[in-house]
Design an enzyme around this catalytic site. Structure first.
Site, mmCIF file in Angstrom:
data_model
loop_
_atom_site.group_PDB
_atom_site.id
_atom_site.type_symbol
_atom_site.label_atom_id
_atom_site.label_comp_id
_atom_site.label_asym_id
_atom_site.label_seq_id
_atom_site.Cartn_x
_atom_site.Cartn_y
_atom_site.Cartn_z
ATOM 1 N N HIS A 1 2.986 -9.590 0.796
ATOM 2 C CA HIS A 1 2.628 -8.658 1.868
ATOM 3 C C HIS A 1 3.867 -8.191 2.631
ATOM 4 O O HIS A 1 3.758 -7.365 3.541
ATOM 5 C CB HIS A 1 1.644 -9.356 2.817
ATOM 6 C CG HIS A 1 1.029 -8.475 3.849
ATOM 7 N ND1 HIS A 1 1.319 -8.578 5.195
ATOM 8 C CD2 HIS A 1 0.128 -7.466 3.738
ATOM 9 C CE1 HIS A 1 0.624 -7.680 5.870
ATOM 10 N NE2 HIS A 1 -0.106 -6.985 5.014
ATOM 11 N N ARG B 1 0.854 -1.194 0.000
ATOM 12 C CA ARG B 1 0.000 0.000 0.000
ATOM 13 C C ARG B 1 0.891 1.245 0.000
ATOM 14 O O ARG B 1 1.870 1.306 0.741
ATOM 15 C CB ARG B 1 -0.918 0.044 1.232
ATOM 16 C CG ARG B 1 -1.893 -1.120 1.340
ATOM 17 C CD ARG B 1 -2.884 -0.880 2.477
ATOM 18 N NE ARG B 1 -3.593 -2.086 2.854
ATOM 19 C CZ ARG B 1 -4.660 -2.558 2.239
ATOM 20 N NH1 ARG B 1 -5.145 -1.910 1.181
ATOM 21 N NH2 ARG B 1 -5.257 -3.665 2.656
ATOM 22 N N HIS C 1 -0.132 -1.414 14.891
ATOM 23 C CA HIS C 1 -0.011 -2.198 13.655
ATOM 24 C C HIS C 1 1.256 -3.048 13.606
ATOM 25 O O HIS C 1 1.397 -3.906 12.740
ATOM 26 C CB HIS C 1 -0.035 -1.227 12.459
ATOM 27 C CG HIS C 1 -0.169 -1.875 11.129
ATOM 28 N ND1 HIS C 1 0.874 -1.983 10.237
ATOM 29 C CD2 HIS C 1 -1.226 -2.456 10.528
ATOM 30 C CE1 HIS C 1 0.467 -2.592 9.140
ATOM 31 N NE2 HIS C 1 -0.806 -2.896 9.289
#
Length: 750
Positions: free
Chosen positions: A474, A414, A640
């Site tokens: 990821h 992202r 996170h």
């Protein structure tokens, strides 16, 4: 005995049903043997409930409380689009699917979800109107229709006629006008219309115009109690329904919104082998708006006749309808903040928000000093958002023009809408560097953004890859390779969060930058293997999924179990030995890792889990998880980071191999450990391990935003005692203090 050909179709069907029932019973029996687990969907809903509870905290500034309500809503939207949508898909493909943790069928899971969600809507309404009342006390009011003054009505009429009516697209549904497609999350004003003297009713639908705010600000009125006055656009449209549908009687009106399944998976779609995945993703994104409905929201209960008509058209059951008195969208929050600043002053608006901060610039290098040269001598651990991403970006900027740099490799999941990182990668390619960027086009809800960035990178001359069939990439890995004095040297980045300059200011994450050759060689091999779709390799220093991550985690837990057993001997007690693990992540669902945690607990390993979201493991279950504690922190910043700590508590004086500390991109979920390319890297420098431990200890002593999970699956806030610690505030202040100190002194503080 009758042969198979002599068995009647009825007998075959009965045998098939019997076999299926037997398998279902076996699945349920297997689930019963896990008394220390809970359903993942219900665990997620409890997480979102904790988010909503922040809106009730009077110590949180008013507009931030409103923001938590907005976050709760968008979280719930995604939950229905993805999780409920995927459950309904599974039901079609595998109607007898059984949840391995609870033994529930799909229907039972959905029933439990709906039962858990309904009270959350009531709680959201309570939070919203509590905040609205507090805002009214500050002179800020959302006006209901019956609160409009004559001056308001004149303004609204002119506004409606000039700005709204020309862009409305109303429609009735009758024999000549078929029921229209209701796009995902599109808000409609709905009317039940009748003709005088006729019993038959027709449905009228008015979509809120695109690219228009959901609220309208009203001019100030002298002598009025409110400085900031606004009303919902849906209220204005509802007030003008008689004009929108002339000749009809408005029997009932409502606001409705349909949520659709958004769990598109390009790996399950039919496509040509040679088709560009970027083109395929563009096509799939168009489908997201048209997938099956999974939820209907309205602002008041639907009349039975309307509900039956609407739900028959949409193909959803009555249980999928949820009523919310609060607005169905709070997208206007940023606009409201600006309006308060304009009408009441910037100081007033600022008092309703968290105090602004600037991430610390660490290491605090002079502009003339090389960041890459600094990394030749020091490992750097950046802690976001307390510290800035600028140091990493500075490394990339230097690498783009450094003659010694021959290649840059990076994985991107992202990115922000504006990205200096992309600019530096493009510059490097334009300077003749070999730049390879793996862009994961399947990052959910960021697909379009990633498609756009991939095109820019490709145009600049970067080699762009789009991930792997069947596996999302990821990992947060970057490798800069230089040739210095005829030898190859590496600078490696291993992180827990995305290379996203926007979320790095609101998500807590860790980034390790190191010139460690062992880590660099492993990173280079990972990039080579991903480039040829080979994922079975094992590495000397880095952990990677799907090949070694789960196995290494379990191996470390087993090693701690051995230490714990040794600590129970006389010699071990004298030496102060014992098993210890502190594991921080977003979610814990993987049953193999959960079982390993249970075995470690049974061996007397002391385990702390800091899990922000889903936690399927239940702590404190007698005989299973007695030595496990679970903490969740919900605060200003989204927790996170993923940290795996194995070993004794004391880090002072330990050698480079003890304790074993890793930061990673992977949660302990099946998808992360089996279906994604993830990387975990060791934190080897003792002073950096000390910093990691300080972060973990502060979070375990958090008292203002910390929730503790009980054996019954409920979360409670422990009452504050002694010195009250807000871990995020503490770490923010500590980072600012340390930024002013000489980084070479190794203060050990964040």
């Amino acid at each position: 005995m009758a042969s198979e050909t002599e068995i009647t179709p009825e007998e075959k069907a009965a045998r098939k049903a019997e076999r299926a029932a037997r398998r279902e019973a076996q699945e349920r029996e297997r689930a019963v043997r896990y008394p220390y687990v809970q359903n993942r969907e219900l665990s997620w809903l409890k997480f979102n409930e904790r988010v909503l509870e922040e809106a009730f905290d009077e110590n949180v500034p008013l507009l931030e409380r409103l923001r938590y309500i907005a976050i709760f809503g968008t979280n719930l939207d995604e939950f229905f689009m993805v999780r409920v949508g995927s459950l309904l898909d599974i039901k079609v493909m595998r109607p007898r699917f059984i949840d391995s943790k609870t033994g529930w069928t799909i229907d039972e899971q959905i029933e439990q979800i709906r039962a858990a969600v309904r009270p959350l809507y009531a709680r959201r309404d309570e939070a919203f109107y509590q905040v609205e009342e507090a805002l009214r006390q500050q002179g800020i009011a959302s006006l209901e229709t019956d609160e409009w003054l004559d001056a308001d009505r004149k303004f609204i009429r002119k506004f409606y006629e000039s700005a709204i009516a020309p862009v409305l697209s109303p429609q009735i549904v009758d024999a000549h006008h078929p029921f229209p497609h209701l796009p995902n999350k599109k808000i409609f004003v709905m009317a039940w219309l009748g003709k005088p003297g006729k019993k038959k009713r027709v449905l009228g639908l008015v979509p809120l115009p695109d690219n228009t705010s959901s609220i309208v600000y009203l001019p100030p009125v002298e002598g009025d109690a409110f400085d900031v006055r606004y009303t919902r656009l849906s209220r204005i449209i509802a007030a003008y329904l008689p004009a929108i549908f002339p000749g009809y009687e408005i029997c009932e009106e409502n606001i409705v919104c349909v949520t659709r399944n958004a769990d598109i998976d390009p790996t399950e779609e039919g496509y040509d082998v040679d088709e560009d995945i970027r083109y395929r993703m563009k096509r799939l994104l168009k489908r997201r708006q048209r997938l099956a409905p999974v939820r209907v929201e309205c602002t008041k209960p639907l009349a039975p006749e309307i509900q039956k008509y609407l739900l028959d058209e949409l193909g959803v059951p009555p249980e999928a309808v949820y009523c919310s008195r609060a607005p169905l969208t709070l997208e206007y929050l940023g606009s409201l903040t600006k309006e308060i600043a304009a009408r009441q002053g910037e100081d007033v608006a600022a008092s309703m928000l968290f105090e602004p901060f600037e991430p610390a610039q660490t290491p605090a290098l002079p502009p003339t000093e090389s960041a890459m040269a600094y990394l030749d001598e020091h490992d750097v651990l950046l802690s976001y958002p307390y510290q800035s991403m600028d140091f990493f970006l500075r490394v990339l900027r230097e690498a783009a023009t450094d003659d010694a740099v021959i290649s840059i490799r990076i994985t991107i999941y992202r990115l922000s809408r504006r990205s200096r990182l992309v600019d530096y990668l493009c510059r490097a390619a334009e300077e003749g560097k070999d730049v390879t960027v793996l862009v994961e086009l399947r990052a959910r809800f960021d697909e379009e953004n990633n498609i756009n960035w991939s095109e820019k990178l490709e145009d600049a001359g970067c080699t762009v890859m789009y991930g792997l069939d069947g596996y999302k990439v990821h990992s947060k890995l970057c490798l800069i390779t230089r040739r210095v004095d005829g030898e190859l040297r590496h600078i490696t980045h291993v992180g827990t969060g995305n290379f996203n300059e926007t979320t790095a200011r609101v998500y807590t994450d860790l980034s390790l930058l190191t010139s460690d050759d062992d880590i660099g060689r492993d990173a280079a091999e990972i990039f080579r293997n991903v480039g040829v779709s080979y994922l079975e390799a094992e590495y000397d220093t880095l952990w990677a999924s799907p090949s070694t991550m789960r196995t290494n985690i379990i191996t470390e837990l087993e090693a701690e179990a051995v230490r714990a057993r040794e600590g129970q001997t006389d010699e071990g007690q004298r030496a102060g030995r014992g098993g210890r693990a502190i594991l921080k992540m977003n979610s814990l669902t993987d049953i193999e890792v959960i079982d390993a945690l249970v075995r470690a607990s049974q061996a007397d390993v002391q385990i702390d889990l800091i899990v922000r979201g889903i936690c399927c493991l239940l702590p404190g279950v007698e005989g299973y998880t007695d030595n496990i504690r679970v903490t969740s922190i919900i605060g200003r910043f989204l927790e996170h980071s993923r940290v795996y700590w194995f070993g004794d508590d004391d880090v002072v004086g330990l050698d480079a191999d003890e304790p074993r500390v890793f930061i990673s991109s992977a949660d302990f979920m099946i998808r992360n450990l089996s279906d994604r390319v993830e990387v975990a890297g060791p934190v080897r420098a003792p002073e950096l391990r000390a910093r990691v431990r300080e972060i973990l200890d502060i979070e375990l002593n958090e008292q203002t935003k910390r929730w503790v999970l009980g054996a019954d699956g409920t979360y409670t806030r422990l009452p504050a005692s002694g010195e009250v610690i807000d871990s995020q505030k503490f770490l923010l202040e500590a980072a600012a203090q340390d930024a002013a100190q000489d980084p070479s002194q190794g203060t050990g503080r964040v």
